[in-house]
Design a protein around this motif. Structure first.
Motif, PDB file in Angstrom:
ATOM      1  N   SER A 172      -1.613   4.950  -0.051  1.00 51.51           N
ATOM      2  CA  SER A 172      -0.250   4.458   0.080  1.00 51.51           C
ATOM      3  C   SER A 172      -0.263   2.944   0.228  1.00 51.51           C
ATOM      4  CB  SER A 172       0.414   5.080   1.320  1.00 51.51           C
ATOM      5  OG  SER A 172       1.613   4.407   1.623  1.00 51.51           O
ATOM      6  N   SER A 173       0.773   2.303  -0.320  1.00 51.68           N
ATOM      7  CA  SER A 173       0.901   0.857  -0.150  1.00 51.68           C
ATOM      8  C   SER A 173       1.089   0.474   1.311  1.00 51.68           C
ATOM      9  CB  SER A 173       2.076   0.336  -0.991  1.00 51.68           C
ATOM     10  OG  SER A 173       3.277   1.008  -0.652  1.00 51.68           O
ATOM     11  N   ALA A 174       1.430   1.438   2.157  1.00 49.69           N
ATOM     12  CA  ALA A 174       1.539   1.175   3.597  1.00 49.69           C
ATOM     13  C   ALA A 174       0.192   0.792   4.195  1.00 49.69           C
ATOM     14  CB  ALA A 174       2.101   2.398   4.307  1.00 49.69           C
ATOM     15  N   GLN A 175      -0.893   1.094   3.492  1.00 51.65           N
ATOM     16  CA  GLN A 175      -2.236   0.779   3.977  1.00 51.65           C
ATOM     17  C   GLN A 175      -2.668  -0.652   3.650  1.00 51.65           C
ATOM     18  OE1 GLN A 175      -3.408   4.981   2.212  1.00 51.65           O
ATOM     19  NE2 GLN A 175      -5.179   4.116   3.237  1.00 51.65           N
ATOM     20  N   MET A 176      -1.810  -1.430   2.999  1.00 53.62           N
ATOM     21  CA  MET A 176      -2.175  -2.811   2.684  1.00 53.62           C
ATOM     22  C   MET A 176      -2.496  -3.594   3.961  1.00 53.62           C
ATOM     23  SD  MET A 176       0.372  -4.199  -0.290  1.00 53.62           S
ATOM     24  CE  MET A 176       0.347  -3.528  -1.954  1.00 53.62           C
ATOM     25  N   ALA A 177      -3.532  -4.410   3.882  1.00 57.68           N
ATOM     26  CA  ALA A 177      -3.880  -5.270   5.006  1.00 57.68           C
ATOM     27  C   ALA A 177      -2.837  -6.361   5.195  1.00 57.68           C
ATOM     28  CB  ALA A 177      -5.264  -5.888   4.781  1.00 57.68           C
ATOM     29  N   LEU A 211      -1.250  -9.657  -8.657  1.00 57.25           N
ATOM     30  CA  LEU A 211      -1.802  -8.360  -8.288  1.00 57.25           C
ATOM     31  C   LEU A 211      -2.000  -8.315  -6.777  1.00 57.25           C
ATOM     32  CD1 LEU A 211      -2.214  -8.253 -11.341  1.00 57.25           C
ATOM     33  CD2 LEU A 211      -4.446  -7.211 -10.962  1.00 57.25           C
ATOM     34  N   THR A 212      -1.797  -7.140  -6.187  1.00 55.59           N
ATOM     35  CA  THR A 212      -1.742  -7.050  -4.730  1.00 55.59           C
ATOM     36  C   THR A 212      -2.931  -6.331  -4.091  1.00 55.59           C
ATOM     37  OG1 THR A 212      -0.402  -5.023  -4.812  1.00 55.59           O
ATOM     38  CG2 THR A 212       0.780  -7.121  -4.790  1.00 55.59           C
ATOM     39  N   GLY A 213      -3.990  -6.059  -4.859  1.00 52.04           N
ATOM     40  CA  GLY A 213      -5.193  -5.467  -4.288  1.00 52.04           C
ATOM     41  C   GLY A 213      -5.335  -3.989  -4.590  1.00 52.04           C
ATOM     42  N   THR A 214      -6.569  -3.524  -4.483  1.00 52.18           N
ATOM     43  CA  THR A 214      -6.862  -2.121  -4.789  1.00 52.18           C
ATOM     44  C   THR A 214      -7.304  -1.377  -3.535  1.00 52.18           C
ATOM     45  OG1 THR A 214      -7.985  -0.702  -6.436  1.00 52.18           O
ATOM     46  CG2 THR A 214      -9.355  -2.315  -5.302  1.00 52.18           C
ATOM     47  N   PRO A 215      -6.985  -0.082  -3.444  1.00 53.54           N
ATOM     48  CA  PRO A 215      -7.445   0.714  -2.297  1.00 53.54           C
ATOM     49  C   PRO A 215      -8.885   1.192  -2.478  1.00 53.54           C
ATOM     50  CG  PRO A 215      -6.061   2.051  -3.714  1.00 53.54           C
ATOM     51  CD  PRO A 215      -6.058   0.661  -4.310  1.00 53.54           C
ATOM     52  N   SER A 216      -9.366   1.949  -1.511  1.00 56.23           N
ATOM     53  CA  SER A 216     -10.733   2.460  -1.554  1.00 56.23           C
ATOM     54  C   SER A 216     -10.909   3.466  -2.688  1.00 56.23           C
ATOM     55  CB  SER A 216     -11.082   3.137  -0.221  1.00 56.23           C
ATOM     56  OG  SER A 216     -10.220   4.242   0.010  1.00 56.23           O
ATOM     57  N   GLY A 217     -12.176   3.746  -2.989  1.00 56.85           N
ATOM     58  CA  GLY A 217     -12.506   4.711  -4.037  1.00 56.85           C
ATOM     59  C   GLY A 217     -13.094   4.089  -5.279  1.00 56.85           C
ATOM     60  N   TRP A 241      -9.483  -7.599  -1.401  1.00 53.73           N
ATOM     61  CA  TRP A 241      -9.698  -7.023  -0.068  1.00 53.73           C
ATOM     62  C   TRP A 241      -8.388  -6.769   0.670  1.00 53.73           C
ATOM     63  CZ3 TRP A 241     -13.701 -11.415   1.122  1.00 53.73           C
ATOM     64  CH2 TRP A 241     -14.899 -11.151   0.437  1.00 53.73           C
ATOM     65  N   ASN A 242      -7.387  -6.227  -0.019  1.00 46.80           N
ATOM     66  CA  ASN A 242      -6.089  -6.070   0.634  1.00 46.80           C
ATOM     67  C   ASN A 242      -5.820  -4.662   1.133  1.00 46.80           C
ATOM     68  OD1 ASN A 242      -3.784  -7.288   1.667  1.00 46.80           O
ATOM     69  ND2 ASN A 242      -2.547  -6.592  -0.051  1.00 46.80           N
ATOM     70  N   TYR A 243      -6.809  -3.793   1.092  1.00 45.71           N
ATOM     71  CA  TYR A 243      -6.752  -2.506   1.781  1.00 45.71           C
ATOM     72  C   TYR A 243      -8.025  -2.446   2.616  1.00 45.71           C
ATOM     73  CZ  TYR A 243      -3.083  -0.932  -1.493  1.00 45.71           C
ATOM     74  OH  TYR A 243      -1.923  -0.799  -2.228  1.00 45.71           O
ATOM     75  N   TRP A 244      -7.884  -2.288   3.936  1.00 43.83           N
ATOM     76  CA  TRP A 244      -9.078  -2.371   4.784  1.00 43.83           C
ATOM     77  C   TRP A 244     -10.094  -1.288   4.448  1.00 43.83           C
ATOM     78  CZ3 TRP A 244      -9.448  -6.927   5.823  1.00 43.83           C
ATOM     79  CH2 TRP A 244      -8.520  -7.691   6.525  1.00 43.83           C
ATOM     80  N   ASP A 245      -9.634  -0.107   4.020  1.00 41.71           N
ATOM     81  CA  ASP A 245     -10.602   0.943   3.651  1.00 41.71           C
ATOM     82  C   ASP A 245     -11.480   0.473   2.499  1.00 41.71           C
ATOM     83  OD1 ASP A 245      -9.640   2.586   5.589  1.00 41.71           O
ATOM     84  OD2 ASP A 245      -8.606   3.986   4.257  1.00 41.71           O
ATOM     85  N   HIS A 246     -10.883  -0.254   1.560  1.00 41.74           N
ATOM     86  CA  HIS A 246     -11.660  -0.790   0.446  1.00 41.74           C
ATOM     87  C   HIS A 246     -12.622  -1.874   0.922  1.00 41.74           C
ATOM     88  CE1 HIS A 246     -12.857  -2.634  -3.268  1.00 41.74           C
ATOM     89  NE2 HIS A 246     -12.091  -3.701  -3.101  1.00 41.74           N
ATOM     90  N   PHE A 247     -12.155  -2.732   1.826  1.00 39.51           N
ATOM     91  CA  PHE A 247     -13.030  -3.777   2.365  1.00 39.51           C
ATOM     92  C   PHE A 247     -14.242  -3.141   3.050  1.00 39.51           C
ATOM     93  CE2 PHE A 247     -14.423  -6.557   5.823  1.00 39.51           C
ATOM     94  CZ  PHE A 247     -14.622  -7.747   5.148  1.00 39.51           C
ATOM     95  N   GLU A 248     -14.001  -2.093   3.826  1.00 44.08           N
ATOM     96  CA  GLU A 248     -15.075  -1.458   4.591  1.00 44.08           C
ATOM     97  C   GLU A 248     -16.023  -0.659   3.698  1.00 44.08           C
ATOM     98  OE1 GLU A 248     -15.719  -2.043   7.680  1.00 44.08           O
ATOM     99  OE2 GLU A 248     -13.898  -3.160   8.183  1.00 44.08           O
TER     100      GLU A 248
END
Length: 295
Positions: A224-229, A252-258, A81-88
């Motif tokens: 972008s990695s700038a989107q990391m929570a 590992l540092t988390g996955t983005p949305s999609g 859950w390290n990208y909020w878009d992915h969490f949501e």
């Protein structure tokens, strides 16, 4: 420096990749493997750099790169859950296992080291194990210096380098075992890692890396990695709080949305698929999905 692992004449060797001319310099056996260089401190890295001059070079097209790392201290350490878009995007799709709110601290879990495969190896797929094989493009880092309770402002001093990973997950196994992430993340031969290990001095902007995943030519993750929570220094600081991180540990540092599980309709991996995972500046993984008996 971009350190690769390959086998030459039945012996595992470290190589130094030159992306500009698509070649790899075969480092002498005295330098050791990439695992040795990571654990050997600055002197080992200096020796590897010095050995490039005069080393035999081969075109990348003529060698098969392996996972850069083969010797693991423990499970792969992971951030969820390290990208909020992915969490949501997954809200209401966790089958009753949603958290009450956004986490205030990084969420950590582990996956077994037997998951690791190379940058062009096939991802094992067995529908008897799971019906929901999902992709997750991620930036991974490798610890290069031991530390416990590392201050956030000094966290990057403990990073040897970065690479690309795909945290392939079995969603139904996650749900079947109480929502925890170990079992649904630890199926053998399912996590591509590589294609090489880029030393930290080559990354100018950790917030400017583009993380992408393509499935059969269709771009499904792009962030972008700038989107990391939680930033990479924050991850290291909180993970190491009271817990020693050691040279060679992979995080590992988390996955983005999609992700496939959150799509409508859902998209899951199957036999014959091709998954391409890339991070700008770190290289690209290209893995087929292959029917493999795992039971």
């Amino acid at each position: 420096m971009k350190l690769a692992s390959l086998t030459v004449g039945g012996v595992r060797r470290a190589g130094a990749v030159n992306e500009a001319d698509a070649t790899v310099a075969l480092l002498p056996g005295s330098v050791g493997t990439v695992d040795d260089i990571v654990r050997g401190g600055p002197a080992a890295l200096d020796a590897a750099r010095a050995a490039v001059a005069g080393a035999e070079t081969r075109p990348l097209s003529e060698v098969r790169l392996e996972s850069p790392l083969h010797r693991f201290n423990r499970d792969i350490l992971c951030t969820g859950w390290n990208y909020w878009d992915h969490f949501e995007e997954s809200k209401g799709k966790r089958e009753g296992q949603d958290p009450a709110s956004r986490p205030e601290h990084p969420t950590f879990f582990t996956k077994g080291p037997d998951t690791v495969i190379g940058p062009v190896d096939d991802i094992a797929y067995d529908p008897a194990v799971s019906a929901k094989w999902d992709y997750e493009a991620e930036i991974a880092l490798v610890i290069g210096r031991d530390g416990r309770s590392i201050p956030e402002e000094k966290a990057l001093e403990h990073v040897f380098g970065y690479l690309v990973a795909n945290d392939v997950s079995q969603r139904d196994l996650q749900r079947a075992h109480g929502g925890q992430w170990l079992k649904g993340k630890s199926i053998d031969a399912t996590m591509p890692l590589g294609p090489w290990l880029t030393t930290s001095d080559e990354i100018d902007d950790l917030g400017g890396l583009q993380v992408q995943c393509e499935l059969n030519g269709q771009l499904l993750q792009n962030a972008s990695s700038a989107q990391m929570a939680f930033s990479i220094p924050r991850i290291i600081a909180e993970l190491s709080h009271g817990m020693t991180l050691r040279a060679g540990d992979v995080v590992l540092t988390g996955t983005p949305s999609g992700i496939g599980n959150a799509r409508e309709p859902q998209v899951f991996l199957g036999d014959g698929d091709v998954v391409v995972t890339r991070v700008s500046g770190l290289g690209e993984l290209r893995n087929g999905v292959k029917l493999t008996p795992l039971t």
